[in-house]
Design a protein around this motif. Structure first.
Motif, PDB file in Angstrom:
ATOM      1  N   PRO A 287       0.558  -0.959  -0.037  1.00 54.89           N
ATOM      2  CA  PRO A 287       0.065   0.206   0.080  1.00 54.89           C
ATOM      3  C   PRO A 287       0.743   1.443   0.264  1.00 54.89           C
ATOM      4  O   PRO A 287       0.876   2.414  -0.885  1.00 54.89           O
ATOM      5  CB  PRO A 287      -1.412  -0.164   1.423  1.00 54.89           C
ATOM      6  N   ALA A 288       1.918   1.028   0.440  1.00 53.49           N
ATOM      7  CA  ALA A 288       2.758   2.507   0.490  1.00 53.49           C
ATOM      8  C   ALA A 288       3.426   2.628  -0.435  1.00 53.49           C
ATOM      9  O   ALA A 288       4.452   3.702  -1.125  1.00 53.49           O
ATOM     10  CB  ALA A 288       4.347   1.925   1.854  1.00 53.49           C
ATOM     11  N   THR A 289       3.493   1.852  -1.270  1.00 50.20           N
ATOM     12  CA  THR A 289       4.336   2.216  -3.021  1.00 50.20           C
ATOM     13  C   THR A 289       2.632   1.842  -3.960  1.00 50.20           C
ATOM     14  O   THR A 289       3.498   2.419  -5.344  1.00 50.20           O
ATOM     15  CB  THR A 289       5.772   1.174  -3.697  1.00 50.20           C
ATOM     16  N   ALA A 290       2.013   1.277  -4.228  1.00 52.04           N
ATOM     17  CA  ALA A 290       1.377   1.050  -4.964  1.00 52.04           C
ATOM     18  C   ALA A 290       0.864   1.853  -5.337  1.00 52.04           C
ATOM     19  O   ALA A 290       0.254   2.274  -6.678  1.00 52.04           O
ATOM     20  CB  ALA A 290       0.013   0.353  -4.920  1.00 52.04           C
ATOM     21  N   LYS A 291       1.154   3.930  -4.702  1.00 51.92           N
ATOM     22  CA  LYS A 291       0.225   4.930  -5.342  1.00 51.92           C
ATOM     23  C   LYS A 291       1.393   5.651  -6.109  1.00 51.92           C
ATOM     24  O   LYS A 291       1.191   6.505  -6.401  1.00 51.92           O
ATOM     25  CB  LYS A 291      -0.166   5.343  -4.519  1.00 51.92           C
ATOM     26  N   LEU A 292       2.763   4.785  -6.291  1.00 49.81           N
ATOM     27  CA  LEU A 292       3.579   5.741  -6.829  1.00 49.81           C
ATOM     28  C   LEU A 292       2.994   6.396  -8.262  1.00 49.81           C
ATOM     29  O   LEU A 292       2.658   5.384  -8.716  1.00 49.81           O
ATOM     30  CB  LEU A 292       5.026   5.122  -6.737  1.00 49.81           C
ATOM     31  N   THR A 293       3.495   7.608  -8.795  1.00 47.14           N
ATOM     32  CA  THR A 293       3.665   7.525  -9.724  1.00 47.14           C
ATOM     33  C   THR A 293       3.593   6.214 -11.334  1.00 47.14           C
ATOM     34  O   THR A 293       3.547   6.056 -11.922  1.00 47.14           O
ATOM     35  CB  THR A 293       3.727   8.801 -10.592  1.00 47.14           C
ATOM     36  N   ALA A 294       5.059   6.274 -10.520  1.00 48.83           N
ATOM     37  CA  ALA A 294       5.540   4.863 -11.654  1.00 48.83           C
ATOM     38  C   ALA A 294       5.537   3.723 -11.446  1.00 48.83           C
ATOM     39  O   ALA A 294       5.184   3.361 -12.434  1.00 48.83           O
ATOM     40  CB  ALA A 294       7.243   5.219 -11.238  1.00 48.83           C
ATOM     41  N   VAL A 295       4.617   3.614 -10.447  1.00 48.49           N
ATOM     42  CA  VAL A 295       4.197   1.985 -10.213  1.00 48.49           C
ATOM     43  C   VAL A 295       2.498   2.718 -10.892  1.00 48.49           C
ATOM     44  O   VAL A 295       2.493   1.286 -11.624  1.00 48.49           O
ATOM     45  CB  VAL A 295       3.568   1.995  -9.116  1.00 48.49           C
ATOM     46  N   ARG A 296       1.960   3.343 -10.705  1.00 52.21           N
ATOM     47  CA  ARG A 296       0.790   3.275 -11.183  1.00 52.21           C
ATOM     48  C   ARG A 296       0.714   3.322 -13.075  1.00 52.21           C
ATOM     49  O   ARG A 296      -0.418   3.005 -13.475  1.00 52.21           O
ATOM     50  CB  ARG A 296      -0.384   4.503 -10.504  1.00 52.21           C
ATOM     51  N   GLU A 297       1.768   3.776 -13.231  1.00 46.82           N
ATOM     52  CA  GLU A 297       1.644   4.037 -14.968  1.00 46.82           C
ATOM     53  C   GLU A 297       2.770   3.337 -15.540  1.00 46.82           C
ATOM     54  O   GLU A 297       2.562   2.821 -16.856  1.00 46.82           O
ATOM     55  CB  GLU A 297       2.419   5.303 -15.197  1.00 46.82           C
ATOM     56  N   GLY A 298       3.221   2.327 -14.880  1.00 49.24           N
ATOM     57  CA  GLY A 298       3.931   1.308 -14.476  1.00 49.24           C
ATOM     58  C   GLY A 298       5.293   1.207 -15.841  1.00 49.24           C
ATOM     59  O   GLY A 298       6.341   0.779 -16.965  1.00 49.24           O
ATOM     60  N   ARG A 299       5.873   2.651 -15.308  1.00 42.77           N
ATOM     61  CA  ARG A 299       7.435   3.013 -15.666  1.00 42.77           C
ATOM     62  C   ARG A 299       8.014   2.529 -15.256  1.00 42.77           C
ATOM     63  O   ARG A 299       8.614   2.850 -13.988  1.00 42.77           O
ATOM     64  CB  ARG A 299       7.097   4.979 -15.557  1.00 42.77           C
ATOM     65  N   PHE A 300       8.708   1.578 -15.873  1.00 45.40           N
ATOM     66  CA  PHE A 300      10.143   0.318 -15.099  1.00 45.40           C
ATOM     67  C   PHE A 300      10.831   0.195 -15.541  1.00 45.40           C
ATOM     68  O   PHE A 300      10.642  -0.087 -16.911  1.00 45.40           O
ATOM     69  CB  PHE A 300       9.303  -0.524 -14.544  1.00 45.40           C
ATOM     70  N   VAL A 301      11.918   0.580 -15.220  1.00 49.26           N
ATOM     71  CA  VAL A 301      13.305   0.462 -16.214  1.00 49.26           C
ATOM     72  C   VAL A 301      14.053  -0.404 -15.946  1.00 49.26           C
ATOM     73  O   VAL A 301      14.489  -1.339 -14.783  1.00 49.26           O
ATOM     74  CB  VAL A 301      13.623   1.750 -16.993  1.00 49.26           C
ATOM     75  N   THR A 302      14.308  -2.132 -16.950  1.00 48.99           N
ATOM     76  CA  THR A 302      14.888  -2.575 -15.581  1.00 48.99           C
ATOM     77  C   THR A 302      16.532  -3.516 -16.259  1.00 48.99           C
ATOM     78  O   THR A 302      16.826  -2.836 -17.457  1.00 48.99           O
ATOM     79  CB  THR A 302      14.571  -4.447 -16.007  1.00 48.99           C
ATOM     80  N   VAL A 303      17.757  -3.090 -15.338  1.00 44.11           N
ATOM     81  CA  VAL A 303      19.241  -3.512 -15.633  1.00 44.11           C
ATOM     82  C   VAL A 303      19.489  -4.936 -14.945  1.00 44.11           C
ATOM     83  O   VAL A 303      19.375  -5.078 -14.422  1.00 44.11           O
ATOM     84  CB  VAL A 303      19.462  -2.508 -15.804  1.00 44.11           C
ATOM     85  N   SER A 304      20.837  -5.300 -15.244  1.00 44.26           N
ATOM     86  CA  SER A 304      21.500  -6.025 -14.673  1.00 44.26           C
ATOM     87  C   SER A 304      22.197  -5.795 -13.979  1.00 44.26           C
ATOM     88  O   SER A 304      22.105  -4.659 -13.492  1.00 44.26           O
ATOM     89  CB  SER A 304      22.423  -6.985 -15.867  1.00 44.26           C
ATOM     90  N   GLY A 305      21.718  -6.430 -12.250  1.00 42.31           N
ATOM     91  CA  GLY A 305      22.120  -5.916 -10.699  1.00 42.31           C
ATOM     92  C   GLY A 305      24.107  -5.689 -12.041  1.00 42.31           C
ATOM     93  O   GLY A 305      24.418  -4.312 -10.803  1.00 42.31           O
ATOM     94  N   SER A 306      24.369  -6.782 -11.764  1.00 41.96           N
ATOM     95  CA  SER A 306      26.320  -6.407 -12.361  1.00 41.96           C
ATOM     96  C   SER A 306      26.040  -5.291 -13.021  1.00 41.96           C
ATOM     97  O   SER A 306      27.589  -4.858 -12.804  1.00 41.96           O
ATOM     98  CB  SER A 306      26.488  -7.527 -12.246  1.00 41.96           C
ATOM     99  N   SER A 307      25.574  -4.783 -13.799  1.00 45.28           N
ATOM    100  CA  SER A 307      25.772  -3.654 -14.599  1.00 45.28           C
ATOM    101  C   SER A 307      25.974  -2.024 -13.783  1.00 45.28           C
ATOM    102  O   SER A 307      26.124  -1.357 -14.311  1.00 45.28           O
ATOM    103  CB  SER A 307      24.956  -3.527 -15.984  1.00 45.28           C
TER     104      SER A 307
END
Length: 330
Positions: A287-307
């Motif tokens: 609940p503390a993060t579900a309302k974040l703009t990036a979460v609501r809009e699905g604005r996720f960018v993924t990179v490998s951890g080692s990079s």
């Protein structure tokens, strides 16, 4: 998580590298009478001839040597954190794996190495491969990335691609393949320039770099790869005021700062909040993060951890973040 704490400094050299400008951080290698020497993290390190029996103590160092075409001069590797890059996979399989994590000093000595290389200070701990000074006493040069010096004043205060490229050139020089180092850096620089030039990040775009953890999220602050990438691409890191490279964040603070985008480290170790998938699931259910703009809009960018540590993959991280931002912000 391998976290490196480095003294605070502005990431100013990265922009020079991104523009293809003249490199200010050059290799300090010098050769006399066939012996090549460098001052590495405060210690004089010399090789009388190009190493033929090298050991890399974790994946980032491994992939640098493999990228320089040195698999036939490696007698051991260890601490694989991600699937090896496809272009390097065949060469990687030809190198003996000494340990799942760090090998012991005894295991290292049994392999009779003439060179050790790590990009993490922790590899040279007493309960790992052993201190560099101890290896020096038995004539084994032990190289450590200038981004991870035991004493921060002996190395780079903050990550820059310029510093990363200087490390690659220096290692190549020690192995007698300076031309390969030059070619590898030129290829990396070309990709970096293209990634920066193709990025179209709206001014004022804010980002959270989320590394690991759920109840306590570890995020990117100053001085590391995320800070350098943010500078290059014009992103505003919502934790840019944190003096540590990887501080412990809080969801309350993150909710207040409400980032436009969340960059996720995709870690393969299987812990709580390690994989990108588990991070997204947590962010949407909490609940503390579900309302974040990036979460609501699905604005996720993924990179490998080692990079997210200085490595041969760091340019790829710039490419991934730039491409991801073009997708989620369109």
């Amino acid at each position: 998580m391998k976290i490196r704490f480095i003294t605070a400094a502005m990431v100013v050299l990265a922009a020079t590298a991104a523009c293809g400008g003249t490199t200010a951080v050059e290799s300090a290698a010098s050769t006399a009478g066939g012996t090549t020497s460098v001052v590495n993290c405060g210690q004089r390190l010399s090789v009388a001839a190009p190493p033929q029996r090298a050991i890399t103590l974790e994946q980032n160092a491994t992939e640098i040597l493999l990228s320089l075409g040195l698999a036939d001069r490696m007698v051991g590797t260890s601490y694989q954190t991600d699937p090896v890059q496809p272009a390097l996979a065949d060469d990687y399989r030809s190198v003996p794996v000494l340990a799942k994590l760090y090998p012991s000093r005894e295991s290292v000595l049994q392999a009779r190495p003439d060179f050790l290389y790590s990009t993490f200070t922790s590899a040279y701990a007493g309960d790992a491969a052993g201190p560099r000074a101890e290896h020096a006493k038995v004539g084994i040069p032990a190289y450590l990335s200038p981004f991870a010096c035991e004493k921060p004043a002996d190395g780079h205060a903050s990550m820059s691609f310029e510093g990363l490229f200087a490390e690659i050139r220096e290692v190549a020089t020690l192995f007698g393949v300076a031309d390969r180092g030059t070619s590898l850096v030129a290829a990396q620089q070309k990709r970096l320039d293209a990634a920066v030039q193709s990025a179209a990040v709206p001014q004022g775009t804010t980002a959270l770099w989320y590394y690991s953890g759920t109840s306590t999220p570890y995020v990117a602050g100053q001085n590391g790869v995320p800070a350098a990438i943010s500078t290059l691409l014009g992103l505003e890191n919502v934790y840019a005021d944190a003096t540590q490279t990887w501080p412990a964040g809080s969801w309350e603070t993150i909710a207040t700062r409400d980032p436009d985008v969340i960059v996720l480290a995709d870690l393969t170790r299987g812990g709580d909040g390690d994989s990108a998938e588990s991070k997204i699931r947590y962010l949407r259910q909490n609940p503390a993060t579900a309302k974040l703009t990036a979460v609501r809009e699905g604005r996720f960018v993924t990179v490998s951890g080692s990079s997210m540590d200085p490595s041969i993959r760091s340019v790829e991280a710039v490419e991934q973040v730039g491409s991801g931002l073009r997708t989620v912000l369109r």
